[in-house]
Scaffold this active site. Structure first.
Site, PDB file in Angstrom:
ATOM      1  N   ARG A 504      12.068  65.193 114.949  1.00  0.00           N
ATOM      2  CA  ARG A 504      13.504  65.287 114.887  1.00  0.00           C
ATOM      3  C   ARG A 504      13.923  66.416 114.113  1.00  0.00           C
ATOM      4  O   ARG A 504      13.456  66.271 112.992  1.00  0.00           O
ATOM      5  CB  ARG A 504      14.196  63.771 114.567  1.00  0.00           C
ATOM      6  CG  ARG A 504      14.253  62.896 115.673  1.00  0.00           C
ATOM      7  CD  ARG A 504      15.495  61.962 115.548  1.00  0.00           C
ATOM      8  NE  ARG A 504      15.493  61.150 114.171  1.00  0.00           N
ATOM      9  CZ  ARG A 504      16.450  60.604 113.642  1.00  0.00           C
ATOM     10  NH1 ARG A 504      17.586  60.527 114.231  1.00  0.00           N
ATOM     11  NH2 ARG A 504      16.245  59.957 112.511  1.00  0.00           N
ATOM     12  N   SER A 568       5.292  62.079 107.138  1.00  0.00           N
ATOM     13  CA  SER A 568       4.747  60.966 107.082  1.00  0.00           C
ATOM     14  C   SER A 568       3.303  60.895 107.220  1.00  0.00           C
ATOM     15  O   SER A 568       2.805  60.298 108.026  1.00  0.00           O
ATOM     16  CB  SER A 568       5.511  59.879 108.082  1.00  0.00           C
ATOM     17  OG  SER A 568       6.908  59.919 107.825  1.00  0.00           O
ATOM     18  N   ASP A 622       8.301  58.410 104.871  1.00  0.00           N
ATOM     19  CA  ASP A 622       9.390  57.642 105.817  1.00  0.00           C
ATOM     20  C   ASP A 622       9.923  56.718 104.937  1.00  0.00           C
ATOM     21  O   ASP A 622      11.038  56.175 105.031  1.00  0.00           O
ATOM     22  CB  ASP A 622       8.801  57.243 107.079  1.00  0.00           C
ATOM     23  CG  ASP A 622       7.552  56.584 106.911  1.00  0.00           C
ATOM     24  OD1 ASP A 622       6.936  56.574 105.912  1.00  0.00           O
ATOM     25  OD2 ASP A 622       6.998  55.973 107.888  1.00  0.00           O
TER      26      ASP A 622
END
Length: 882
Positions: A504, A568, A622
């Site tokens: 994203r 992550s 994350d």
């Protein structure tokens, strides 16, 4: 309204807790929870008491490749004086006959299990307890009504003292018939008696039995359907002949359906019709005889003989009528045969209509388009009447064309059924004990969880200390995030969230002050396989291309904004804007990245594009992103937790304890990388053979042991391995292993969440199993699969809770507080989607860290927003220092 609809309504009333006292059809629970599955074996006694004679049986069930049943039995009489004497004398006599039988077979010294068929109206509270409601069939022994007949039999045996038996089950003859036939046909789930009396039973879903606790699985229900109509439901169908029979019976107003169907009354109905016809000069030239006018002189056996066959039946009719003192003509014999046909046909059709209600109920329970089932049948009318069975079958098939129904005659009586109930009960008890033995290895006591908490605490301290850091499994990596949001953050920030095949790009507008808010815009981009597997330059060029597309999409082409990068993958950080990639995971293999700073790789790609410049302020994982996202909503949020495909946690640690970083002032967020807890054997004594099987087949054997016991990537595999073990032991799927179940990864963790959903009926669990190729799974299989899922998920939640309890207690001790109020920000599919994981984890933390008041805040916006907020906090702190 047809009989079938009326009867279905009566069934519903009988099943309901509120209306059952007024229901004519009582739907009594029998506590028989399973029919034979073909794996039963052993020696079982049975006692079959339902009339003036009773049977004692020894039933030997063997399994040498093909199951076989051998029976020895003896019939004993009950003297008339005992039928009317005291209950203790009656049961003493039964115990004496039982002793004689055991002695005759030379098995008096063995303590064998016994099933007791007791065919009188009873109220059961458990499988081996049955309270006699009222005697029937001429019995009047006093001191028995209102008492448990099993206790009375046990007392009589104990009084003798010369043998002992284990009374496992008490049933009625209808249940016995279903179980006898269920041994020969595993589809048998209905029992039917049409003889002197009539009754039926069937396997009902527990969730519909409001009189019994629990909603898992099925239980056989004794319908006591002979009383259908006692509340007026059949008044418009009953004739003057039915009313006359009822008025002259021993129990007027009771068992009205039975009086229209069963052998006790069929002959009498024919007699009353013939008398009326004679009085109206329609037969016998208007003559009657004393025998024809006498109740009971036209027996039901006469009806069977007269309907035997057209010519033979007419001969029988003449013989019967002459025996009643009549001088019949040929027309009289034909008329008599026709009356018999009408009466028996009505009985068969009424019986069919009520059976149809039962079949529809079972079909609806299973949500099946077509139902395949078997009805076990016994009784003199069904067996001896030449046309009854054929008419019954034909009408059932006509009324429910969407059911494939097989009728199976019981040839061995209900005594064998009592033995089979006992055999099934023994099988279930043995299997239950073995299943629990296996599952107990996956159940953790409070003491064990406290030990996990203690060991996690030790590893936290080892990871923080410079001297022991390299040997610690919990690495406690500094993130260089030194503060959570305080509400004064302001500005526009970009965020990049990369942790899988999709990533994203976000624009996060943070507004501070009293009306503080966060406004987000984002776009999801795919990473092509060739970029994941190619060079690092190609991967990061693709990422920058997507950022440029996003800026153009937002109308901000060429803008230079601060950027936070959620990355992550395992990284080592020396500062907030640097992350050295230790190794790729999740299918990434881009070359030239491992051992390199991913922020530098991103900046290089931005410079190569020469279109815009970005200030990469922070790189975070994350877990930290989740803590920051929730920290913006709740200032007390100082812990981040991910429980999804993987698991990890972070928290704000005192700088003085973070020995890998210079300085003692303030706090810093530490990325625990706690999934590796246990890699040095810390969890070996809590690990099971199923965990070892999962670890052995993983891409990283011996690594991430704690994560493999908790996270979504592995829970389905643990369940699959348990199911394989149960199947191999013959405890599941009838011992038949499907190829699909042998396939690694086939049992996805999402199935655990679906199967454990409180709203999911067992038939939906079966549909999941059928999707897995387990097409022959039973209701009992579904119950066990659900229990396995529950135990595995519960352990995961408790282990996660024990680790978290160590974290919050560490924070409390750091601050020398007797009580700590703290919030944990949480994200991850397992935490969010599993119906019970979060509540079990919360409960565990409360129990193991009682001095900490922990609030859990679910992250709704993902870690991308957290990366932007970390960037906002870093910019705020940077601006303050200028």
């Amino acid at each position: 309204m047809d009989v079938s609809v009326r009867f279905r309504r009566e069934m519903d009333k009988g099943l309901g807790r509120d209306s059952s006292p007024t229901a004519a059809v009582k739907m009594l629970p029998t506590f028989v929870r399973s029919t034979p599955d073909g794996t039963e074996k052993g020696d079982f006694l049975a006692l079959d008491l339902g009339g003036t004679n009773f049977r004692v049986l020894l039933v030997k069930v063997s399994d040498n490749g093909k199951q076989k049943v051998e029976m020895e039995n003896q019939i004993y009489a009950i003297p008339e004086e005992l039928m009317r004497g005291s209950g203790s004398e009656l049961f003493d006599h039964i115990a004496e006959c039982l002793a004689n039988f055991l002695e005759k077979l030379g098995i008096k010294n063995q303590k064998l299990p016994l099933g007791f068929t007791f065919s009188f109206p009873c109220q059961q509270t458990k499988l081996d307890e049955s309270i006699l409601v009222s005697w029937t069939k001429g019995f009047k022994s006093h001191g028995v009504e209102g008492r448990d007949v099993v206790s009375l039999l046990r007392k009589a045996i104990k009084k003798r003292g010369d043998f002992d038996i284990d009374i496992v089950a008490v049933i009625n003859d209808t249940v016995g018939t279903m179980m006898t036939c269920g041994y020969d046909d595993h589809h048998c789930e209905i029992g039917l008696i049409v003889g002197t009396g009539t009754n039926a039973c069937y396997m009902e879903e527990m969730r519909h039995l409001e009189l019994v606790e629990g909603d898992e699985g099925r239980m056989c229900v004794n319908m006591e359907w002979g009383a259908f109509g006692d509340d007026g439901a059949l008044d418009d169908l009953r004739t003057d002949f039915d009313r006359e029979i009822d008025a002259g019976s021993l129990n007027p107003g009771k068992q009205l359906f039975e009086k229209m169907i069963s052998g006790m009354y069929m002959g009498e109905l024919v007699r009353l019709i013939l008398v009326k016809m004679a009085k109206e000069d329609l037969v016998f030239k208007g003559h009657t005889t004393p025998d024809l006018l006498t109740t009971g002189h036209f027996q039901t056996s006469f009806v069977s003989a007269i309907e035997n066959d057209k010519s033979e039946g007419l001969v029988s009719a003449e013989k019967v009528l002459r025996g009643l003192g009549l001088d019949p003509s040929g027309e009289d014999c034909v008329a008599t045969q026709r009356v018999c046909q009408v009466v028996s046909t009505r009985a068969a059709h009424l019986c069919a209509a009520t059976l149809v209600s039962v079949l529809r109920q079972i079909r609806d329970n299973k949500a099946a388009e077509r139902l395949r089932t078997t009805i076990g049948v016994d009784g003199s009318v069904y067996k001896n009447h030449p046309q009854f069975a054929r008419r019954l079958h034909k009408m059932v098939r006509r009324l429910v064309p969407d059911c494939d129904v097989r009728f199976l005659r019981s040839e061995d009586g209900s005594g064998k059924g009592a033995a089979m109930v006992t055999a099934v009960a023994y099988r279930l008890a043995t299997q239950h004990a073995e299943r629990q033995r296996v599952l107990d290895a996956l159940r953790l006591s409070r003491e064990q969880l406290l030990e996990v908490k203690r060991r996690m605490g030790d590893e936290i301290n080892r990871g923080l200390a410079k001297e022991s850091h390299d040997q610690a499994t919990v690495k406690m990596l500094p993130t260089y995030v030194r503060s959570t949001p305080d509400g004064t953050e302001h500005g526009d920030f970009l965020a990049l969230d990369l942790g899988g095949t999709n990533f994203r790009v976000l624009l996060v507008r943070v507004r501070g002050g009293k009306r503080r808010s966060v406004e987000m815009h984002n776009k999801i981009y795919a990473i092509p396989q060739e970029a994941m597997q190619g060079t690092g330059e190609e991967l990061f060029d693709h990422i920058v291309h997507c950022i440029a597309d996003f800026l153009e999409y937002m109308g901000m082409k060429g803008a230079s904004l601060p950027l936070g990068f959620t990355f992550s993958f395992p990284c080592h950080q020396n500062k907030l804007d640097q992350g050295i990639l230790l190794k790729w995971t999740k299918g990434f293999k881009a070359t030239g990245c491992e051992g390199e700073d991913v922020v530098s790789l991103l900046k290089d790609a931005i410079h190569r594009r020469e279109e815009f410049d970005l200030d990469v302020v922070a790189v975070v994982n994350d877990t930290v992103g989740t803590m920051m996202t929730c920290g913006y909503e709740d200032p007390l949020c100082e812990v981040g937790l991910i429980v999804g495909t993987g698991t990890n946690a972070c928290y704000m640690e005192e700088m003085q304890n973070v020995e890998l970083v210079e300085g003692d002032e303030g706090r810093m967020c530490v990325n625990m990388e706690w999934g590796a807890f246990g890699d040095h054997g810390e969890l070996d004594d809590f690990s099971t053979e199923f965990d070892r099987a999962v670890d052995d087949c993983a891409t990283n054997p011996g690594k991430q042991r704690y994560e493999k016991m908790i996270s979504g990537m592995y829970l389905g595999e643990i369940v699959r391995n348990v199911l394989l073990e149960f199947t191999a032991k013959g405890l599941l799927f009838r011992g038949k292993l499907s190829e699909r179940l042998k396939t690694r990864g086939i049992f996805e963790t999402k199935f655990l969440s679906q199967i454990e959903s409180d709203r999911l009926a067992l038939r939906q669990v079966r549909s999941i199993l059928q999707h897995l190729g387990l097409t022959s799974s039973t209701c009992d299989d579904s119950i066990l699969v659900k229990e396995v899922c529950s135990v595995v998920a519960r352990r995961a939640a408790q282990l996660c809770g024990a680790g978290l309890a160590a974290v919050v207690d560490k924070i409390r001790q750091n601050r020398n507080l007797s009580e700590l109020k703290i919030t944990v920000g949480v994200d991850g599919t397992l935490y969010k989607l599993h119906p019970h994981f979060s509540s079990i984890m919360h409960e565990t933390v409360r129990d193991l860290a009682p001095q900490c008041e922990v609030t859990f805040l679910q992250s709704e916006d993902g870690s991308g927003k957290g990366a932007a907020l970390i960037t906002a906090v870093a910019c705020r702190i940077r601006d303050m220092s200028y």
